[in-house]
Scaffold this motif. Structure first.
Motif, PDB file in Angstrom:
ATOM      1  N   THR A 113      24.398  29.161 -15.714  1.00 18.48           N
ATOM      2  CA  THR A 113      23.804  27.843 -15.885  1.00 18.48           C
ATOM      3  C   THR A 113      23.327  27.694 -17.318  1.00 18.48           C
ATOM      4  O   THR A 113      22.538  28.511 -17.801  1.00 18.48           O
ATOM      5  N   PHE A 114      23.819  26.657 -17.962  1.00 24.65           N
ATOM      6  CA  PHE A 114      23.377  26.307 -19.307  1.00 24.65           C
ATOM      7  C   PHE A 114      22.064  25.544 -19.168  1.00 24.65           C
ATOM      8  O   PHE A 114      21.930  24.695 -18.295  1.00 24.65           O
ATOM      9  N   GLU A 115      21.082  25.861 -20.010  1.00 23.10           N
ATOM     10  CA  GLU A 115      19.840  25.081 -20.016  1.00 23.10           C
ATOM     11  C   GLU A 115      19.397  24.849 -21.453  1.00 23.10           C
ATOM     12  O   GLU A 115      19.212  25.787 -22.219  1.00 23.10           O
ATOM     13  N   CYS A 116      19.236  23.571 -21.799  1.00 22.29           N
ATOM     14  CA  CYS A 116      18.749  23.213 -23.132  1.00 22.29           C
ATOM     15  C   CYS A 116      17.265  23.556 -23.193  1.00 22.29           C
ATOM     16  O   CYS A 116      16.487  23.141 -22.330  1.00 22.29           O
ATOM     17  N   GLU A 117      16.877  24.317 -24.201  1.00 20.20           N
ATOM     18  CA  GLU A 117      15.485  24.739 -24.338  1.00 20.20           C
ATOM     19  C   GLU A 117      14.585  23.631 -24.868  1.00 20.20           C
ATOM     20  O   GLU A 117      13.369  23.795 -24.922  1.00 20.20           O
TER      21      GLU A 117
ATOM     22  N   GLY B 283      15.597  20.416 -21.420  1.00 22.85           N
ATOM     23  CA  GLY B 283      15.662  20.929 -20.066  1.00 22.85           C
ATOM     24  C   GLY B 283      16.938  20.606 -19.312  1.00 22.85           C
ATOM     25  O   GLY B 283      17.049  20.923 -18.127  1.00 22.85           O
TER      26      GLY B 283
ATOM     27  N   LYS C 139      20.163  20.954 -17.481  1.00 22.43           N
ATOM     28  CA  LYS C 139      20.774  22.117 -16.836  1.00 22.43           C
ATOM     29  C   LYS C 139      22.135  21.716 -16.291  1.00 22.43           C
ATOM     30  O   LYS C 139      22.272  20.644 -15.708  1.00 22.43           O
TER      31      LYS C 139
ATOM     32  N   TYR D 142      28.037  26.211 -16.442  1.00 22.27           N
ATOM     33  CA  TYR D 142      29.109  26.325 -17.441  1.00 22.27           C
ATOM     34  C   TYR D 142      30.155  27.301 -16.936  1.00 22.27           C
ATOM     35  O   TYR D 142      29.864  28.194 -16.146  1.00 22.27           O
TER      36      TYR D 142
ATOM     37  N   TYR E  57      28.885  26.399 -24.988  1.00 16.04           N
ATOM     38  CA  TYR E  57      28.879  26.440 -23.527  1.00 16.04           C
ATOM     39  C   TYR E  57      29.730  25.264 -23.069  1.00 16.04           C
ATOM     40  O   TYR E  57      29.502  24.130 -23.484  1.00 16.04           O
TER      41      TYR E  57
ATOM     42  N   CYS F 221      18.893  27.839 -27.279  1.00 16.87           N
ATOM     43  CA  CYS F 221      20.022  27.212 -26.620  1.00 16.87           C
ATOM     44  C   CYS F 221      19.732  25.709 -26.561  1.00 16.87           C
ATOM     45  O   CYS F 221      18.713  25.304 -26.000  1.00 16.87           O
TER      46      CYS F 221
ATOM     47  N   CYS G  64      21.370  21.523 -26.231  1.00 19.19           N
ATOM     48  CA  CYS G  64      22.498  20.668 -25.839  1.00 19.19           C
ATOM     49  C   CYS G  64      22.997  19.890 -27.062  1.00 19.19           C
ATOM     50  O   CYS G  64      22.344  19.868 -28.108  1.00 19.19           O
TER      51      CYS G  64
END
Length: 131
Positions: A12-16, A19, A21, A24, A51, A77, A79
């Motif tokens: 799972t991609f998560e933008c820090e 958020g 999610k 990927y 990703y 990480c 987006c």
């Protein structure tokens, strides 16, 4: 690689920052079918390690979306959304861009100023509608 493994969920991609999610299916510069991702640029691979997920908006199993990447400076990480990062030869999160703004070209500075100005105008408009 088997066709079923091409788009298999890897994590799972998560933008820090925001958020976001999303699952990927690939991380790197050369997805299983790079032409489907970067077709408009005619690139055999991506410009950064990204990703990537299967495009949920099409039935074409070879189409992918780029979700995000790591900031070249702080390694967070992030987006690809314009509120979180920008790509200028490499991916940078907006907090790092703001910290190192002097090192970016004038066009980048002007774009960020426009964003900040339009964001403050839209929040003023929202506030006035509440009253």
């Amino acid at each position: 690689m088997e066709p079923s493994k091409k788009t298999q969920h890897r994590g799972t991609f998560e933008c820090e920052l925001c958020g976001l999610k999303a699952p990927y299916s690939y991380y790197g510069q050369k997805p299983p079918n790079p032409y489907s991702v970067a077709m408009e640029f005619s690139l055999p691979s991506l410009l950064e390690e990204s990703y990537v997920m299967k495009d949920p908006f099409t039935s074409d199993k070879d189409k992918f979306l780029i979700l995000g990447s790591r900031c070249n400076l702080c390694r967070k990480c992030v987006c690809v959304g314009t509120e979180c990062s920008l790509f200028y030869s490499k991916r940078f999160c907006l907090p790092c861009v703001n910290l190192h703004l002097k090192e970016f070209p004038l066009e980048i500075k002007q774009d960020l100023e426009k964003k900040t100005h339009s964001k403050s105008q839209s929040s003023k408009t929202k506030d006035s509608k509440k009253s």
